[in-house]
Design an enzyme around this catalytic site. Structure first.
Site, PDB file in Angstrom:
ATOM      1  N   HIS A  72       0.739  -1.154   0.173  1.00 40.74           N
ATOM      2  CA  HIS A  72      -0.053  -0.096   0.029  1.00 40.74           C
ATOM      3  C   HIS A  72       0.777   1.142   0.137  1.00 40.74           C
ATOM      4  O   HIS A  72       1.679   1.197   0.788  1.00 40.74           O
ATOM      5  CB  HIS A  72      -0.973  -0.085   1.164  1.00 40.74           C
ATOM      6  CG  HIS A  72      -2.153  -0.749   0.979  1.00 40.74           C
ATOM      7  ND1 HIS A  72      -3.498  -0.460   1.548  1.00 40.74           N
ATOM      8  CD2 HIS A  72      -2.406  -2.063   0.240  1.00 40.74           C
ATOM      9  CE1 HIS A  72      -4.445  -1.528   1.332  1.00 40.74           C
ATOM     10  NE2 HIS A  72      -3.710  -2.184   0.363  1.00 40.74           N
ATOM     11  N   TYR A 201      -9.619   5.727   6.818  1.00 46.17           N
ATOM     12  CA  TYR A 201     -10.097   6.262   8.302  1.00 46.17           C
ATOM     13  C   TYR A 201     -10.963   7.370   8.268  1.00 46.17           C
ATOM     14  O   TYR A 201     -10.545   8.325   7.811  1.00 46.17           O
ATOM     15  CB  TYR A 201      -8.598   6.574   9.186  1.00 46.17           C
ATOM     16  CG  TYR A 201      -7.461   5.790   9.060  1.00 46.17           C
ATOM     17  CD1 TYR A 201      -6.819   5.268   8.159  1.00 46.17           C
ATOM     18  CD2 TYR A 201      -7.240   4.743  10.218  1.00 46.17           C
ATOM     19  CE1 TYR A 201      -5.799   4.258   8.187  1.00 46.17           C
ATOM     20  CE2 TYR A 201      -6.429   3.882  10.579  1.00 46.17           C
ATOM     21  CZ  TYR A 201      -5.567   3.685   9.555  1.00 46.17           C
ATOM     22  OH  TYR A 201      -4.574   2.882   9.543  1.00 46.17           O
ATOM     23  N   PRO A 293      -5.296   0.741  18.443  1.00 44.92           N
ATOM     24  CA  PRO A 293      -5.016  -0.106  17.163  1.00 44.92           C
ATOM     25  C   PRO A 293      -5.015   0.913  15.922  1.00 44.92           C
ATOM     26  O   PRO A 293      -4.529   0.641  14.891  1.00 44.92           O
ATOM     27  CB  PRO A 293      -5.986  -0.883  16.875  1.00 44.92           C
ATOM     28  CG  PRO A 293      -7.266  -0.446  17.744  1.00 44.92           C
ATOM     29  CD  PRO A 293      -6.558   0.190  18.894  1.00 44.92           C
ATOM     30  N   LYS A 297       0.077  -0.187  15.123  1.00 48.14           N
ATOM     31  CA  LYS A 297       1.881  -0.148  15.670  1.00 48.14           C
ATOM     32  C   LYS A 297       2.004  -1.334  16.409  1.00 48.14           C
ATOM     33  O   LYS A 297       2.903  -1.768  16.701  1.00 48.14           O
ATOM     34  CB  LYS A 297       1.829   1.047  16.661  1.00 48.14           C
ATOM     35  CG  LYS A 297       2.000   2.458  15.531  1.00 48.14           C
ATOM     36  CD  LYS A 297       3.046   2.136  14.442  1.00 48.14           C
ATOM     37  CE  LYS A 297       2.985   3.358  13.345  1.00 48.14           C
ATOM     38  NZ  LYS A 297       3.771   2.897  12.228  1.00 48.14           N
ATOM     39  N   TYR A 385       3.531   6.756  10.151  1.00 51.18           N
ATOM     40  CA  TYR A 385       2.727   5.673   9.856  1.00 51.18           C
ATOM     41  C   TYR A 385       3.542   4.599   9.107  1.00 51.18           C
ATOM     42  O   TYR A 385       3.090   3.467   9.617  1.00 51.18           O
ATOM     43  CB  TYR A 385       1.546   6.301   8.954  1.00 51.18           C
ATOM     44  CG  TYR A 385       0.442   5.258   8.590  1.00 51.18           C
ATOM     45  CD1 TYR A 385       0.446   4.076   7.545  1.00 51.18           C
ATOM     46  CD2 TYR A 385      -0.668   5.183   9.416  1.00 51.18           C
ATOM     47  CE1 TYR A 385      -0.281   3.240   7.297  1.00 51.18           C
ATOM     48  CE2 TYR A 385      -1.592   4.136   9.058  1.00 51.18           C
ATOM     49  CZ  TYR A 385      -1.450   3.240   8.118  1.00 51.18           C
ATOM     50  OH  TYR A 385      -2.544   2.320   7.933  1.00 51.18           O
TER      51      TYR A 385
HETATM   52  C1  PHB Z   1      -6.740  -3.958  10.391  1.00 50.92           C
HETATM   53  O1  PHB Z   1      -6.868  -4.391   9.279  1.00 50.92           O
HETATM   54  O2  PHB Z   1      -7.345  -4.817  11.340  1.00 50.92           O
HETATM   55  C2  PHB Z   1      -6.178  -2.829  10.965  1.00 50.92           C
HETATM   56  C3  PHB Z   1      -5.807  -1.999   9.912  1.00 50.92           C
HETATM   57  C4  PHB Z   1      -5.235  -0.512  10.354  1.00 50.92           C
HETATM   58  C5  PHB Z   1      -5.398  -0.228  11.700  1.00 50.92           C
HETATM   59  C6  PHB Z   1      -6.024  -0.789  12.524  1.00 50.92           C
HETATM   60  C7  PHB Z   1      -6.622  -2.084  12.114  1.00 50.92           C
HETATM   61  O3  PHB Z   1      -4.919   1.108  11.972  1.00 50.92           O
END
Ligand code: PHB
Ligand code: APR
Length: 390
Positions: A72, A201, A293, A297, A385
């Protein structure tokens, strides 16, 4: 039993440490409270920093990750119905992340350990550790009714937030830092095509949501929910309707829904234990720290702890030097606290804090407006990130 390094916990931290030490010719035994199937049944995040992917390759378990992982180059922040792309590759001079589920990471590590026929005691009950403040640490447990004692040179506490290792450290020898967030994440896994090629997000008056994925055919979605919510009160239909209501119109119209494979609610917390070393006991991963989450990280911090610990143990056995072991805790914590800050910051930026004063909500909007309008601020977001340099 006798070994060089006893590892408590067969999650990603314990398995990755065991694999790296095995490749360096160092003997390990892993004791795990649950069954292997139970460990694999846990659904966790799925974004690997390049450093984590490189470590998997160094451990000799990166083939499937390389074949099936999704590179990505960026992700989106959606605010007030508009999506803003964060171009990770451009903002970080070419760095990217790899989408590859933690379940798959764990499966690859388990397969490699089984193939090498390395001692792994699953369903080990009543694990206890002692003697790590001296030269002869020992662990005891019961496996299928048989009492087992394992002596080792070192113990690696890779047993997660609820494990026994941190709990075995005298209270006056450890300092705990914690922040609990006033909401949780309701997650859903489905065999439906992801709504977008990249993660989204979304900040919304109804609450935060995240659109993620495990592959081109398997999606992972999250909704911010109050801590009082119960997963049994969330039918698939209610979940999809609420997710659609929080998405920008373009994304909402593209959402493909389907039956959930898994649904669960996880609380959000920030947690750090200092130090991460106690004599011959070394904590790694969730045993030492937890992040919300949002910044993906958790697994990546576990991997950097394991990188430092494996290097230090290899240095001990090969070069008879304890410099790495002596520096382990400070080295990990320097990175841990930066990831804690980033995870707290991104969580604070994107979630609704209804209990906070209205002033706080204005600050949040101003910060988000600034981040989206500033190349410098986007660069700060992007470099955190993709993962700070090891
Ligand atoms: C997930 O795919 O479970 C996931 C991806 C990014 C995040 C948190 C969870 O920031
Ligand atoms: N004895 C033996 N094993 C134990 C004990 C115990 N007393 N307590 C816990 N365990 C095991 C758990 O069953 C689990 O399999 O230790 C393992 C710890 O694994 P994780 O909790 O996954 O922690 P870690 O390996 O550090 O991986 C961190 O996992 O939870 C996610 O978000 C987190 O992505 C991060 C990653």
């Amino acid at each position: 039993m006798r070994t060089q390094v006893l590892i408590v916990g067969a999650g990603p931290s314990g398995l990755l440490l065991g694999q790296l030490l095995h490749r360096a010719g160092i003997d390990t035994v892993i004791v795990e409270r649950q069954s292997g199937e139970h460990v694999l049944s846990r659904i966790r995040a799925g974004v690997l920093e390049q450093g984590t992917a490189e470590l998997m390759n160094e451990a000799g378990v990166g083939a499937r990750m390389q074949a099936e992982g999704l590179v990505h180059d960026g992700f989106a922040l959606a605010v007030d119905g508009v999506r803003h792309r964060i171009d990770l590759r451009a903002l970080t001079g070419g760095r990217t992340v790899l989408v590859y589920g933690q379940t798959e990471v764990t499966r690859d590590l388990m397969t490699a350990r089984a193939a090498a026929d390395l001692p792994t005691l699953y369903e080990a009950a009543d694990v206890c550790i002692e003697g790590f403040d001296g030269d002869h640490p020992v662990a005891r447990c019961t496996v299928r009714g048989e009492a087992i004692e394992i002596t080792a040179d070192f113990i690696a506490g890779c047993d997660g937030f609820h494990g026994v290792c941190r709990a075995s450290v005298p209270a006056d020898a450890i300092r705990l830092f914690e922040k609990v967030y006033p909401f949780g994440w309701l997650g859903l896994l489905s065999d439906t095509p992801p709504v977008s090629d990249e993660l989204i997000y979304s900040r919304h008056a109804r609450g935060f949501s995240l659109c993620s994925m495990r592959s081109a055919t398997r999606s992972r979605y999250y909704l911010q929910v109050p801590l009082t919510e119960r997963v049994e009160d969330w039918s698939d239909t209610r979940f999809w309707d609420e997710l659609r209501a929080r998405l920008d119109p373009q994304t909402a119209s593209a959402l493909v829904t389907g039956p959930s494979l898994e649904k669960s609610i996880a609380p959000l917390r920030s947690f750090v234990a200092e130090p991460m070393r106690f004599g011959r006991l070394f904590l790694a991963g969730d045993a030492a720290h937890i992040v919300p989450p949002t910044g993906a990280k958790g697994l990546n911090l576990a991997a950097s702890d394991v990188r430092y610990l494996s290097q230090a143990l290899i240095e001990h056995y090969r070069e008879r030097s304890d410099a790495g072991l002596d520096h382990y805790s400070a080295r990990c914590l320097s990175r841990v606290w930066k990831a804690e800050r980033f995870s707290w910051w991104l969580t604070s930026l994107m979630h609704n804090f209804d209990q906070e004063p209205a002033f706080q909500a204005r600050l949040q909007s101003a910060e988000l407006d600034y981040v989206l309008g500033s190349q410098a601020a986007r660069q700060v977001l992007a470099e955190n990130y993709v993962g700070l340099p090891l």
